[in-house]
Design an enzyme around this catalytic site. Structure first.
Site, PDB file in Angstrom:
ATOM      1  N   HIS A  52       0.832  -1.201   0.000  1.00 23.39           N
ATOM      2  CA  HIS A  52       0.000   0.000   0.000  1.00 23.39           C
ATOM      3  C   HIS A  52       0.869   1.254   0.000  1.00 23.39           C
ATOM      4  CE1 HIS A  52      -3.239   2.584   2.133  1.00 23.39           C
ATOM      5  NE2 HIS A  52      -3.566   2.449   0.857  1.00 23.39           N
ATOM      6  N   HIS A  73      -1.231  10.797  -1.705  1.00 23.73           N
ATOM      7  CA  HIS A  73      -2.569  10.293  -1.385  1.00 23.73           C
ATOM      8  C   HIS A  73      -3.552  11.385  -0.987  1.00 23.73           C
ATOM      9  CE1 HIS A  73      -5.717   8.798   1.373  1.00 23.73           C
ATOM     10  NE2 HIS A  73      -5.840   7.863   0.445  1.00 23.73           N
TER      11      HIS A  73
END
Length: 274
Positions: A39, A83
């Site tokens: 991730h 992100h």
């Protein structure tokens, strides 16, 4: 009785129309299935190697992991890997990512380290086709520009990749403009969408993947809340099933039995499990 049956049949057809996903090719399932995906790269829990940094992506590729990453636009239209919509959590600076030019963004330390926010093309150069990529496109005010520029970079890349988004209109853009690329719908439960400010109707629709009617995703990336019946119904059509995000002390073996791909953090699962 006949009208009841007609009404029931119409309801079933409507549900199928709204929820039916696309279908991945066998070759796509072989490439992307049975893998563990780091991730935002293989970053450290103490952020000494920060998320979405070149070092994290290099570490993931060196370890044989696929990886998930996030792309969005700077103010001057560069595709950057980051992100959050805002900068404060990772850089300590205020404001949105798209309020700054790339020249300013790349001067901001990630998590107080020497690492800096990378361009997407730098990440592609770092990974260099060694392992598959899941590329999440963040939704924002310039979605079409982000889609076009991301696609242009991916078309030049010699490696395996797929795209995903929480925004079904982005997934639908790739369905129309790049149908050969494996595309996925990111999804969360109702509480997760309400927490992100989607509103009552928006949270209900998105948590049930009702955007499938325009996006026809070939994989559904679900997590971490409880999966509802609508998503389980959509999965029955043969999509690739992906889980996000597995963190200790989650039962990784149980997730690997249920899902074709598992996006993980802060652990060291087998890169391939099927």
């Amino acid at each position: 009785m006949i009208w009841f049956l007609i009404g029931l049949a119409a309801l079933v057809l409507l549900v199928v129309f709204l929820l039916k996903p696309g279908r991945p090719l066998p070759a796509q399932r072989r490439v992307f299935g049975g893998r563990s995906y780091a991730h935002r790269g293989l970053h450290a829990q103490d952020q000494s190697i920060p998320e979405n940094s070149l070092a994290a992506f290099a570490a993931a590729a060196d370890a044989g992991y696929g990886m998930e990453l996030d792309v969005q636009l700077s103010q001057d239209g560069q595709v950057v890997v980051f992100h959050d919509d805002t900068l404060d959590r990772v850089t300590g600076r205020e404001g949105r990512v798209d309020a700054y030019d790339w020249e300013d963004l790349q001067k901001m330390p990630l998590c107080g380290t020497e690492h800096r926010m990378p361009l997407f093309r730098e990440v592609l150069d770092t990974v260099a086709g060694r392992t598959p990529l899941i590329v999440e496109l963040k939704t924002g005010p310039r979605n079409r520009e982000l889609c076009e520029k991301t696609l242009a970079l991916l078309r030049q890349y010699q490696g395996d990749y797929c795209v995903e988004s929480f925004d079904p209109t982005i997934v639908a853009w790739f369905r129309k403009n790049a149908p050969d690329i494996l595309r996925g719908q990111l999804a969360d439960d109702y509480a997760g969408y309400r927490g992100d400010g989607a509103g009552v109707l928006g949270a209900f629709a998105l948590s049930r993947c009702l955007g499938n009617c325009i996006a026809r995703p070939q994989f559904i990336a679900w997590g971490p809340g409880r999966k509802n019946r609508a998503v389980r119904f959509a999965e029955m059509f043969g999509v690739i099933k992906v889980y996000w995000t597995a963190r200790p002390p989650v039962d990784m073996e149980a997730l690997q039995r249920e899902y074709d791909g598992v996006i993980f953090e802060f652990s060291a699962p087998a890169p391939r499990y099927r």
